[in-house]
Scaffold this motif. Structure first.
Motif, PDB file in Angstrom:
ATOM      1  N   ILE A  17       0.869  -1.171   0.000  1.00 39.20           N
ATOM      2  CA  ILE A  17       0.000   0.000   0.000  1.00 39.20           C
ATOM      3  C   ILE A  17       0.904   1.217   0.000  1.00 39.20           C
ATOM      4  O   ILE A  17       2.003   1.171   0.568  1.00 39.20           O
ATOM      5  CB  ILE A  17      -0.937  -0.039   1.234  1.00 39.20           C
ATOM      6  CG1 ILE A  17      -2.007   1.046   1.162  1.00 39.20           C
ATOM      7  CG2 ILE A  17      -0.149   0.046   2.516  1.00 39.20           C
ATOM      8  CD1 ILE A  17      -3.079   0.894   2.243  1.00 39.20           C
ATOM      9  N   HIS A  18       0.475   2.283  -0.659  1.00 39.34           N
ATOM     10  CA  HIS A  18       1.315   3.474  -0.741  1.00 39.34           C
ATOM     11  C   HIS A  18       0.454   4.733  -0.729  1.00 39.34           C
ATOM     12  O   HIS A  18      -0.491   4.832  -1.506  1.00 39.34           O
ATOM     13  CB  HIS A  18       2.164   3.438  -2.011  1.00 39.34           C
ATOM     14  CG  HIS A  18       3.156   4.539  -2.073  1.00 39.34           C
ATOM     15  ND1 HIS A  18       4.317   4.542  -1.335  1.00 39.34           N
ATOM     16  CD2 HIS A  18       3.156   5.696  -2.760  1.00 39.34           C
ATOM     17  CE1 HIS A  18       4.986   5.653  -1.575  1.00 39.34           C
ATOM     18  NE2 HIS A  18       4.301   6.361  -2.442  1.00 39.34           N
ATOM     19  N   PRO A  19       0.784   5.716   0.140  1.00 37.71           N
ATOM     20  CA  PRO A  19       0.065   6.987   0.126  1.00 37.71           C
ATOM     21  C   PRO A  19       0.618   7.914  -0.954  1.00 37.71           C
ATOM     22  O   PRO A  19       1.829   7.970  -1.179  1.00 37.71           O
ATOM     23  CB  PRO A  19       0.339   7.557   1.531  1.00 37.71           C
ATOM     24  CG  PRO A  19       1.649   6.962   1.925  1.00 37.71           C
ATOM     25  CD  PRO A  19       1.725   5.621   1.250  1.00 37.71           C
ATOM     26  N   GLU A  20      -0.271   8.614  -1.631  1.00 36.64           N
ATOM     27  CA  GLU A  20       0.130   9.554  -2.681  1.00 36.64           C
ATOM     28  C   GLU A  20      -0.916  10.648  -2.793  1.00 36.64           C
ATOM     29  O   GLU A  20      -1.909  10.653  -2.067  1.00 36.64           O
ATOM     30  CB  GLU A  20       0.312   8.840  -4.014  1.00 36.64           C
ATOM     31  CG  GLU A  20      -0.937   8.194  -4.533  1.00 36.64           C
ATOM     32  CD  GLU A  20      -0.729   7.501  -5.867  1.00 36.64           C
ATOM     33  OE1 GLU A  20      -1.724   7.345  -6.582  1.00 36.64           O
ATOM     34  OE2 GLU A  20       0.398   7.124  -6.205  1.00 36.64           O
ATOM     35  N   ALA A  21      -0.700  11.580  -3.712  1.00 40.54           N
ATOM     36  CA  ALA A  21      -1.619  12.695  -3.955  1.00 40.54           C
ATOM     37  C   ALA A  21      -1.927  13.444  -2.660  1.00 40.54           C
ATOM     38  O   ALA A  21      -3.084  13.659  -2.313  1.00 40.54           O
ATOM     39  CB  ALA A  21      -2.898  12.206  -4.631  1.00 40.54           C
TER      40      ALA A  21
END
Length: 128
Positions: A17-21
């Motif tokens: 999972i990766h946080p972005e924006a």
């Protein structure tokens, strides 16, 4: 294909999972924020169907160098157990007029696995 795209595809392929924006007050890297406790938000990417965030950690710093070094000299939320990724209120040191704040976030997935840090984002305070 950019390096960031390659990296994100690699993370997604691994099932992470990766946080972005990253957003501050609903905008990317805004200037002239007048909220003393701005609201932060991010989106999650994952190749795993139904993936959920179980916790997050936000760090905020007064320089790009500090945030790259993982130093949250303005705020370090520590691990916060929640699936919330919108309208997270900044709760660090009081902010000053024209101050630039750099921030990043990392999250834990539904199985408790920690993501990599997001790409740093920033916001600048207006005249208060």
């Amino acid at each position: 294909m950019s390096l960031l795209t390659t990296l994100l595809l690699g993370i997604a392929a691994a099932g992470g999972i990766h946080p972005e924006a990253l957003r501050c007050e609903y905008r990317a890297n805004p200037l002239g924020i007048d909220a003393m406790q701005p609201r932060l938000a991010w989106q999650l990417t994952s190749a795993r169907r139904g993936e959920l965030q179980s916790a997050y950690q936000i760090i905020c710093a007064d320089s790009a160098q500090a945030i790259q070094a993982g130093q949250g000299d303005l705020w370090n939320s520590g691990k916060v157990n929640t699936d919330r990724s919108t309208q997270v209120v900044y709760s660090g040191k009081p902010l000053q007029s024209r101050e630039r704040v750099w921030w990043r976030v990392r999250v834990w997935d539904r199985d408790g696995k920690l993501s990599a840090w997001s790409t740093p984002a920033s916001w600048e305070m207006g005249l208060l």
